[in-house]
Design an enzyme around this catalytic site. Structure first.
Site, PDB file in Angstrom:
ATOM      1  N   THR A  24     -20.185  38.101 -87.602  1.00 45.61           N
ATOM      2  CA  THR A  24     -20.269  38.094 -89.068  1.00 45.61           C
ATOM      3  C   THR A  24     -18.965  38.584 -89.687  1.00 45.61           C
ATOM      4  O   THR A  24     -18.425  37.976 -90.618  1.00 45.61           O
ATOM      5  CB  THR A  24     -21.445  38.960 -89.551  1.00 45.61           C
ATOM      6  OG1 THR A  24     -22.669  38.375 -89.105  1.00 45.61           O
ATOM      7  CG2 THR A  24     -21.468  39.057 -91.076  1.00 45.61           C
ATOM      8  N   ASN A  67     -26.523  26.618 -82.851  1.00 45.10           N
ATOM      9  CA  ASN A  67     -27.395  27.645 -82.292  1.00 45.10           C
ATOM     10  C   ASN A  67     -28.852  27.219 -82.191  1.00 45.10           C
ATOM     11  O   ASN A  67     -29.612  27.785 -81.411  1.00 45.10           O
ATOM     12  CB  ASN A  67     -27.293  28.926 -83.124  1.00 45.10           C
ATOM     13  CG  ASN A  67     -27.439  28.678 -84.611  1.00 45.10           C
ATOM     14  OD1 ASN A  67     -26.809  27.792 -85.174  1.00 45.10           O
ATOM     15  ND2 ASN A  67     -28.278  29.462 -85.255  1.00 45.10           N
ATOM     16  N   GLN A  92     -21.907  30.720 -79.992  1.00 40.41           N
ATOM     17  CA  GLN A  92     -23.005  30.245 -79.154  1.00 40.41           C
ATOM     18  C   GLN A  92     -22.506  29.485 -77.925  1.00 40.41           C
ATOM     19  O   GLN A  92     -23.304  29.129 -77.054  1.00 40.41           O
ATOM     20  CB  GLN A  92     -23.918  29.331 -79.986  1.00 40.41           C
ATOM     21  CG  GLN A  92     -25.345  29.218 -79.489  1.00 40.41           C
ATOM     22  CD  GLN A  92     -26.094  30.527 -79.498  1.00 40.41           C
ATOM     23  OE1 GLN A  92     -26.387  31.101 -78.443  1.00 40.41           O
ATOM     24  NE2 GLN A  92     -26.399  31.032 -80.684  1.00 40.41           N
ATOM     25  N   GLY A 132     -20.272  39.265 -79.133  1.00 39.98           N
ATOM     26  CA  GLY A 132     -20.575  39.900 -77.865  1.00 39.98           C
ATOM     27  C   GLY A 132     -22.020  39.762 -77.426  1.00 39.98           C
ATOM     28  O   GLY A 132     -22.312  39.537 -76.253  1.00 39.98           O
ATOM     29  N   HIS A 133     -22.949  39.894 -78.376  1.00 41.14           N
ATOM     30  CA  HIS A 133     -24.358  39.953 -77.973  1.00 41.14           C
ATOM     31  C   HIS A 133     -24.927  38.597 -77.576  1.00 41.14           C
ATOM     32  O   HIS A 133     -26.052  38.524 -77.080  1.00 41.14           O
ATOM     33  CB  HIS A 133     -25.207  40.598 -79.071  1.00 41.14           C
ATOM     34  CG  HIS A 133     -25.519  39.716 -80.233  1.00 41.14           C
ATOM     35  ND1 HIS A 133     -26.751  39.139 -80.416  1.00 41.14           N
ATOM     36  CD2 HIS A 133     -24.766  39.310 -81.273  1.00 41.14           C
ATOM     37  CE1 HIS A 133     -26.745  38.423 -81.528  1.00 41.14           C
ATOM     38  NE2 HIS A 133     -25.550  38.517 -82.071  1.00 41.14           N
ATOM     39  N   THR A 178     -10.413  53.145 -86.001  1.00 39.57           N
ATOM     40  CA  THR A 178     -10.317  53.436 -84.570  1.00 39.57           C
ATOM     41  C   THR A 178     -11.141  52.439 -83.774  1.00 39.57           C
ATOM     42  O   THR A 178     -12.317  52.219 -84.064  1.00 39.57           O
ATOM     43  CB  THR A 178     -10.813  54.868 -84.290  1.00 39.57           C
ATOM     44  OG1 THR A 178     -10.043  55.791 -85.063  1.00 39.57           O
ATOM     45  CG2 THR A 178     -10.691  55.204 -82.819  1.00 39.57           C
ATOM     46  N   CYS A 200     -32.172  34.155 -87.275  1.00 36.25           N
ATOM     47  CA  CYS A 200     -31.756  34.655 -88.593  1.00 36.25           C
ATOM     48  C   CYS A 200     -32.611  34.067 -89.708  1.00 36.25           C
ATOM     49  O   CYS A 200     -32.575  34.533 -90.832  1.00 36.25           O
ATOM     50  CB  CYS A 200     -30.290  34.308 -88.838  1.00 36.25           C
ATOM     51  SG  CYS A 200     -29.170  35.084 -87.659  1.00 36.25           S
TER      52      CYS A 200
END
Length: 423
Positions: free
Chosen positions: A97, A181, A211, A232-233, A270, A367
């Site tokens: 996002t 997706n 995806q 990443g997920h 950071t 979503c």
């Protein structure tokens, strides 16, 4: 239980009797396109950064240096997975996002101060992009940007000619997702990029590959894209980390501002070394195991589709299978793990409710879950409502077994039969 090492025989390695009971007590997971469990190798790589490796990568002493080294190693792993020639083209973010917002807004606002003699305020997207893209484009309209939305055909595929025809002298950005997706449809991004740049060499091409990575091979040079987004997920890493690939020379305004020089001065704050290391290791696994993993996905997906078809035919021998089920997307050009399947005259919400104790799946993009109406993707494909309302998205993953596939097919058909009898 999903986090055990995958064994090609279909049984998780090292499964104890207790582990097997736990697996049977939980619904089998068939929604890997929504999110993935963390791979055990990724978990192991993260562990030191939850303890002794806590240093700030901007610090000059040993704690910081070790964190900095881990961060740069992870960046190189991501770059290798997508064929990027320069590690500095990989910018870690807080997720897809953020990456999508940055790609669009950063380019849009940077263009307002470019030396180009004419204003470039035109963006082209497809009708089946993630909702984030649609929302960002709606936001940019407030600043005078014109948005062209290209439709798709009945297989969820964008027409290359239509995209090229929409390009003008004012076009700033063309963004077409690499793989959808919901349907798994793979878009001809490389062809689009080549032809768009022949028509207007100043156009920037972006693709959302969130995806796609790990399911199909990716090379930013072969795709000829200038920017690419990762999450990443979707890749057996944790939530909350992503990447924006930005080809050297592409100018973006910063989305986040601060005092630091993190991420080559492009993203203040950071760095979350823990999550960056996780994504790097996930990309390392893709590079190492990609071919075997893709073969496993295809085997499970095809078996699931064929098993559902054969069981439906056995349950309704007097009916044509084409009157009972449809597979959405082009058979030769879709993600190997994704099965978008529609059942005529059945409500997907009712079917998923009946399956909830045995199968975890979705009726489209997670979503958009909770909505009774058809998804925007199915609508864009022109799918009739009597079919669209009964659409399931079934997506397999690294830890899916053939035993689970057979169970899923049997449960789906069993409950379909019950629902059709109640009509």
């Amino acid at each position: 239980v999903l986090g055990t090492a995958f064994c090609r025989s279909g049984t998780p390695k090292g499964s104890s009797a207790k582990g097997k009971r736990l697996l049977q007590e939980k619904p089998y997971y068939f929604d890997y396109n929504a999110t993935t469990p963390i791979h055990p190798e990724v978990s192991a790589k993260m562990r030191p950064f939850l303890g002794e490796e806590f240093g700030n990568p901007s610090s000059s002493y040993c704690y910081g240096k070790r964190s900095k080294q881990a961060l740069e190693e992870s960046r190189a792993q991501v770059a290798k997975a997508i064929g990027a020639s320069m590690d500095r083209e990989i910018i870690f973010t807080g997720g897809a996002t953020e990456s999508l917002n940055w790609a669009f807004k950063g380019l849009a606002f940077a263009s307002q101060f470019s030396r180009c003699p004419f204003k470039r305020n035109h963006i082209i997207i497809s009708a089946v992009e993630h909702v984030v893209v649609a929302e960002v484009c709606q936001y940019l309209r407030k600043f005078g940007f014109e948005i062209t939305v290209i439709g798709v055909d009945s297989t969820c595929t964008v027409n290359v000619d239509e995209v090229v025809a929409a390009v003008t002298d004012k076009t700033l950005l063309v963004s077409i997702m690499l793989a959808n997706n919901e349907t798994g449809a793979i878009q001809p991004v490389g062809q689009i990029a080549d032809r768009v740049k022949l028509k207007n060499k100043y156009v920037i091409v972006h693709t959302d590959a969130s995806q796609a990575l790990g399911k199909i091979p990716i090379s930013v040079d072969q795709l000829n894209v200038d920017m690419l987004t990762l999450a990443g997920h979707k890749l057996y890493a944790p939530k909350g980390v992503g990447v924006l690939y930005c080809r050297d020379g592409v100018q973006l305004d910063n989305l986040l501002h601060g005092a630091g020089s993190q991420e080559f001065g492009k993203r203040a704050g950071t760095e979350n070394v823990l999550l960056c290391v996780a994504l790097g290791q996930a990309c390392e696994i893709v590079t190492r195991d990609g071919q075997a993993t893709r073969a496993h996905f295809a085997e499970c997906r095809d078996r699931l589709q064929n098993r559902i078809s054969s069981l439906l035919h056995a349950a309704f021998p007097s009916e044509q299978i084409s009157s009972l089920m449809r597979v959405n997307g082009r058979a030769c050009s879709r993600l190997p793990n994704t099965l978008s399947i529609s059942f005529k005259g059945v409500q997907a919400s009712a079917l998923l409710s009946a399956l909830s104790s045995t199968i975890a799946a979705s009726a489209g993009s997670a979503c958009h879950s909770g909505a009774v109406k058809m998804s925007s993707v199915l609508t864009a494909m022109g799918l009739e409502e009597e079919w669209g309302q009964g659409t399931l998205r079934l997506s397999v993953g690294c830890f899916t077994t053939l035993e689970q596939v057979d169970c899923a097919a049997e449960q789906i058909v069993r409950h379909l039969v019950d629902l059709r009898k109640s009509l």
